[in-house]
Design a protein around this motif. Structure first.
Motif, PDB file in Angstrom:
ATOM      1  N   UNK A   2      13.437 -18.640  35.099  1.00  0.00           N
ATOM      2  CA  UNK A   2      14.834 -18.898  34.731  1.00  0.00           C
ATOM      3  C   UNK A   2      15.252 -18.030  33.540  1.00  0.00           C
ATOM      4  N   UNK A   3      14.281 -17.684  32.690  1.00  0.00           N
ATOM      5  CA  UNK A   3      14.603 -16.789  31.575  1.00  0.00           C
ATOM      6  C   UNK A   3      14.830 -15.368  32.084  1.00  0.00           C
TER       7      UNK A   3
ATOM      8  N   UNK B 203      15.895 -14.559  35.011  1.00  0.00           N
ATOM      9  CA  UNK B 203      17.197 -14.535  35.681  1.00  0.00           C
ATOM     10  C   UNK B 203      18.343 -14.540  34.675  1.00  0.00           C
ATOM     11  N   UNK B 204      18.178 -15.296  33.624  1.00  0.00           N
ATOM     12  CA  UNK B 204      19.233 -15.355  32.609  1.00  0.00           C
ATOM     13  C   UNK B 204      19.526 -13.949  32.071  1.00  0.00           C
ATOM     14  N   UNK B 205      18.462 -13.205  31.775  1.00  0.00           N
ATOM     15  CA  UNK B 205      18.661 -11.840  31.263  1.00  0.00           C
ATOM     16  C   UNK B 205      19.254 -10.937  32.337  1.00  0.00           C
ATOM     17  N   UNK B 206      18.789 -11.110  33.565  1.00  0.00           N
ATOM     18  CA  UNK B 206      19.363 -10.311  34.662  1.00  0.00           C
ATOM     19  C   UNK B 206      20.853 -10.601  34.821  1.00  0.00           C
ATOM     20  N   UNK B 207      21.198 -11.846  34.662  1.00  0.00           N
ATOM     21  CA  UNK B 207      22.602 -12.225  34.832  1.00  0.00           C
ATOM     22  C   UNK B 207      23.469 -11.614  33.740  1.00  0.00           C
ATOM     23  N   UNK B 208      22.812 -11.036  32.724  1.00  0.00           N
ATOM     24  CA  UNK B 208      23.558 -10.351  31.667  1.00  0.00           C
ATOM     25  C   UNK B 208      23.468  -8.832  31.830  1.00  0.00           C
TER      26      UNK B 208
ATOM     27  N   UNK C 295      20.642  -6.967  32.618  1.00  0.00           N
ATOM     28  CA  UNK C 295      19.371  -6.319  32.285  1.00  0.00           C
ATOM     29  C   UNK C 295      18.467  -6.343  33.520  1.00  0.00           C
ATOM     30  N   UNK C 296      17.907  -5.186  33.871  1.00  0.00           N
ATOM     31  CA  UNK C 296      17.111  -5.148  35.098  1.00  0.00           C
ATOM     32  C   UNK C 296      15.848  -5.985  34.953  1.00  0.00           C
ATOM     33  N   UNK C 297      15.269  -6.346  36.088  1.00  0.00           N
ATOM     34  CA  UNK C 297      14.174  -7.315  36.076  1.00  0.00           C
ATOM     35  C   UNK C 297      12.971  -6.836  35.263  1.00  0.00           C
TER      36      UNK C 297
ATOM     37  N   UNK D   4      11.108  -7.563  27.851  1.00  0.00           N
ATOM     38  CA  UNK D   4      11.739  -8.163  26.664  1.00  0.00           C
ATOM     39  C   UNK D   4      11.090  -9.512  26.365  1.00  0.00           C
ATOM     40  N   UNK D   5      10.888 -10.300  27.405  1.00  0.00           N
ATOM     41  CA  UNK D   5      10.325 -11.639  27.202  1.00  0.00           C
ATOM     42  C   UNK D   5       8.869 -11.565  26.746  1.00  0.00           C
TER      43      UNK D   5
END
Ligand SMILES: Nc1ncnc2c1ncn2[C@@H]1O[C@H](COP(=O)(O)OP(=O)(O)OP(=O)(O)O)[C@@H](O)[C@H]1O
Ligand SMILES: [Mg+2]
Lengths: 249, 429
Positions: free
Chosen positions: B376-377, B379-384, B386-388, B394-395
């Motif tokens: 879910x984290x 996806x959250x970044x992708x939804x902003x 940022x590529x997978x 980043x995480x």
């Protein structure tokens, strides 16, 4: 802008959306209301590309493109923004870092150079002010330890900075106190313009007093069962959803 | 037999080892040699070595090297400008590459070889005080084989006026770099020491032992930055004796090598404080083993331990954290935490916290987690936007960075950040 036709979506073979049709024109604000578990968040997730949903039928066209073909990050860069019902906490990643990474990813996608560091700070600070947030939030880890209302406000801060074309707000009003609701609504209203469209999921008519929708839909059991003007929301407030269940739009 | 080839070549080597003319050191080495000869390198049969297979040490016979050639540009990538430095090349002190001229005050820093010539009696009463061959056979091996090292003696109430970096360089293929280092901090002395391990060749064996003797109220901050080459075998043991009210802060960054084992062991006297932080990051088929032991011998000791592991591909990590609270060590306050992130289905971590508490009035806790990145984290970044792959980097970076954040030395911190970003390229900060 967005055209959803006969959309059927399942989670683990369980049908959730069962033939949903919805058209949103540029600049329009659509509100979606409906009982718990009707599939509202499912719709918002499918539109933003979350994994785990199977589209079994139907189509979604966004600005002439097949939206469902695009990776989530491409949708975002093309202007689809989801303000989550439950924003995710990301320890170790500061808010400002995420904002900058997101903005630059978007700019790169559109062939623009990275944002100038000073310009970026100026933009961010003005939006922080718009949403009456403390600048300290910029340097905290994304949503970590934020209160429910602070998380929602933070979602709108991101929207204000990323300037999406289609802004999906999933229960952004839930968890906001009375003042915050007004401030966040003003923030959203300031984003309204002739091109930008909104899909606003809410349970409360109160939000619609602040952000006046063009169309109100009722989503029940995976379908839009009724659409109307702002007055529909008032009627729902009065009568609940039971009178609509089993109806088709 | 394990270690046989090393034993065969030892008699020839012995005469060239420093202090050959000192009978006490001869005795010290011979005793270690005998201990080593019994079983050779530690094997999986031993509980403390269950997860770590040292068979590579028998496949190649690593030998000491007199090669002192170093590409200085390469060296300078790891050298901290704001620190004084001691450079050890293939296990030998290099006077020309070291930068000790600016160290002022009542602090003595010299090579072990030099110290054996100048102050043999002083060394005799200190060498082997913090660890003996009985610990395990890699210590015995070091006792018998060490070629050189660094000896630091900080006088009472003195402090190093700048950090001291010890650069352990290996530039010769199949070299054995066995160094022995002694850090003595007298009453109320303070020092910050950074050890950096790097190699410019692929295959070699580092076997180093540090002994730290902290007198009352002394404070030592010791960083270990292990960036060994991809196929290198690394053993680094740090053994500490902490007198009353002394403080030992250790940061262990284990990012390199093919196989690495760290020991960090400390014995705490009354009201001593020990803080062990660690980050191990391994990919490919790397194997990184961290063995810590905090031995609360007397009352009122405080220990804090926090280790994080990031394992990708087929890498394997080991965290063994032992805390012993002796019967006499009432009011001990101890916390241990180990958190691990597995980035692939084939990666593995074995984590083993061990609390042995013999006192009744103590506060001890420990926690261990092994997990993956939260989808879910991602996806959250992708939804902003940022590529997978970047989102995952980043995480992961954020997870690891918590340990880098604890580093107070800014220059070292920058170097570590660079190393992390090379492993998990994210959008630059
Ligand atoms: N992973 C899942 N597995 C099974 N069912 C799921 C899963 N995720 C969602 N659902 C179900 O899908 C249905 C629609 O959920 P959704 O979150 O879209 O509802 P909603 O309309 O947003 O409700 P609310 O108003 O409470 O937010 C619910 O019945 C929910 O339990
Ligand atoms: Mg919902």
């Amino acid at each position: 802008m967005l055209s959803i036709k006969n959309l059927h979506v399942s989670i683990n073979d369980k049908p959730i959306l069962k033939g949903l049709t919805l058209d949103i024109n540029p600049g329009e604000v659509h509100a979606i209301m409906g009982p718990n578990g009707a599939g509202k968040s499912t719709l918002s997730h499918v539109l933003s590309g979350k994994a785990g949903y199977t589209v079994t039928e139907g189509s979604v066209t966004y600005q002439g493109k097949d939206l469902l073909e695009l990776a989530p990050e491409i949708r975002a860069r093309e202007g689809v923004f989801l303000a989550f019902q439950y924003p995710v906490e990301i320890p170790g990643v500061s808010n400002i870092y995420l904002l900058k990474a997101a903005l630059n990813a978007m700019r790169k996608h559109h062939g623009l150079p990275e944002v100038d560091a000073m310009d970026f700070l100026t933009i961010v600070k003005s939006k922080v002010k718009l949403l009456q947030m403390d600048e300290k939030f910029l340097y905290r880890a994304v949503n970590e330890g934020f209160s429910g209302g602070e998380k929602k406000r933070n979602e709108i801060l991101q929207a204000a900075i990323l300037e999406p074309k289609l802004c999906i707000l999933d229960e952004t009003d839930s968890g906001l106190d009375i003042d915050a609701l007004r401030i966040v609504s003003e923030g959203v209203n300031s984003l309204r313009n002739a091109e930008r469209s909104f899909l606003m999921i809410t349970h409360y008519q109160r939000l619609l007093d602040y952000i006046k929708p063009d169309v109100v839909h009722v989503l029940a059991d995976g379908k839009i069962v009724k659409s109307g003007g702002p007055e529909l929301a008032l009627e729902l407030e009065e009568r609940g959803y039971s009178w609509l269940e089993g109806q088709a739009a | 037999m394990s270690g046989a080839a090393y034993l065969t070549s030892y008699p020839e080597l012995a005469a060239s080892l420093p202090g050959f003319d000192l009978p006490w050191l001869q005795g010290f080495r011979n005793q270690a040699l005998q201990t080593f000869a019994v079983n050779g390198f530690p094997g999986n049969r031993e509980e403390e070595w269950r997860y770590t297979n040292l068979s590579a040490l028998n496949k190649t016979v690593f030998v000491p090297s007199a090669n002192q050639l170093v590409d200085e540009d390469w060296l300078n990538r790891y050298r901290l400008d704001d620190a004084a430095s001691v450079v050890l090349v293939n296990g030998q002190f290099s006077a020309s590459l070291s930068r000790l001229q600016d160290l002022a005050g009542k602090v003595s820093v010299s090579s072990l070889k030099q110290a054996l010539q100048d102050n043999p009696a002083w060394l005799e009463s200190r060498l082997g005080q913090a660890v003996t061959s009985a610990e395990h056979n890699l210590v015995a091996f070091n006792n018998a084989w060490f070629t050189d090292g660094v000896v630091i003696d900080v006088a009472a109430k003195q402090q190093l006026d700048r950090p001291l970096q010890i650069l352990h360089l290996v530039t010769q293929a199949d070299a054995l770099a066995a160094t022995r280092n002694l850090f003595v901090l007298n009453e109320q002395a303070e020092a910050e020491i950074i050890e950096t391990y790097v190699g410019s060749v692929d295959s070699y064996f580092t076997a180093s032992v540090n002994e730290c003797l902290l007198a009352g109220n002394a404070a030592l901050t010791l960083y270990k930055v292990q960036l060994e080459a991809e196929k290198a075998q690394h053993f680094g043991g740090t053994y500490v004796k902490q007198a009353r009210d002394s403080r030992f802060m250790h940061h262990n960054f284990a990012l390199g090598s093919g196989l690495a084992r760290s020991d960090i062991h400390s014995d705490l006297d009354t009201a001593a404080e020990c803080s062990l932080n660690g980050l191990f990051v391994a990919g490919k088929r790397q194997h990184i083993d961290n063995h810590t032991r905090i031995n609360h011998l007397k009352p009122h000791g405080i220990s804090r331990e926090f280790y994080k592991g990031v394992l990708d591909n087929k890498a394997r990590g080991v965290f063994q954290g032992r805390v012993i609270v002796a019967e006499d060590a009432q009011r001990t306050d101890s916390e241990m935490n180990n958190r691990n992130l597995l980035l692939s289905a084939d990666a593995e971590v074995d984590t083993k916290p061990q609390l042995e508490i013999y006192a009744d009035d103590v506060k001890c806790s420990h926690g261990v987690t092994v997990g993956q990145l939260e989808e879910k984290s991602v996806f959250y970044l992708q939804s902003r936007g940022i590529d997978e792959a970047t989102a995952r980097n980043i995480l992961t970076f954020a997870f690891a960075n918590e340990m880098v954040d604890k580093v107070e030395n800014a220059e070292l911190k920058a170097l570590l950040l660079k190393e992390l970003l090379e492993r998990f390229p994210a959008i630059s900060l």
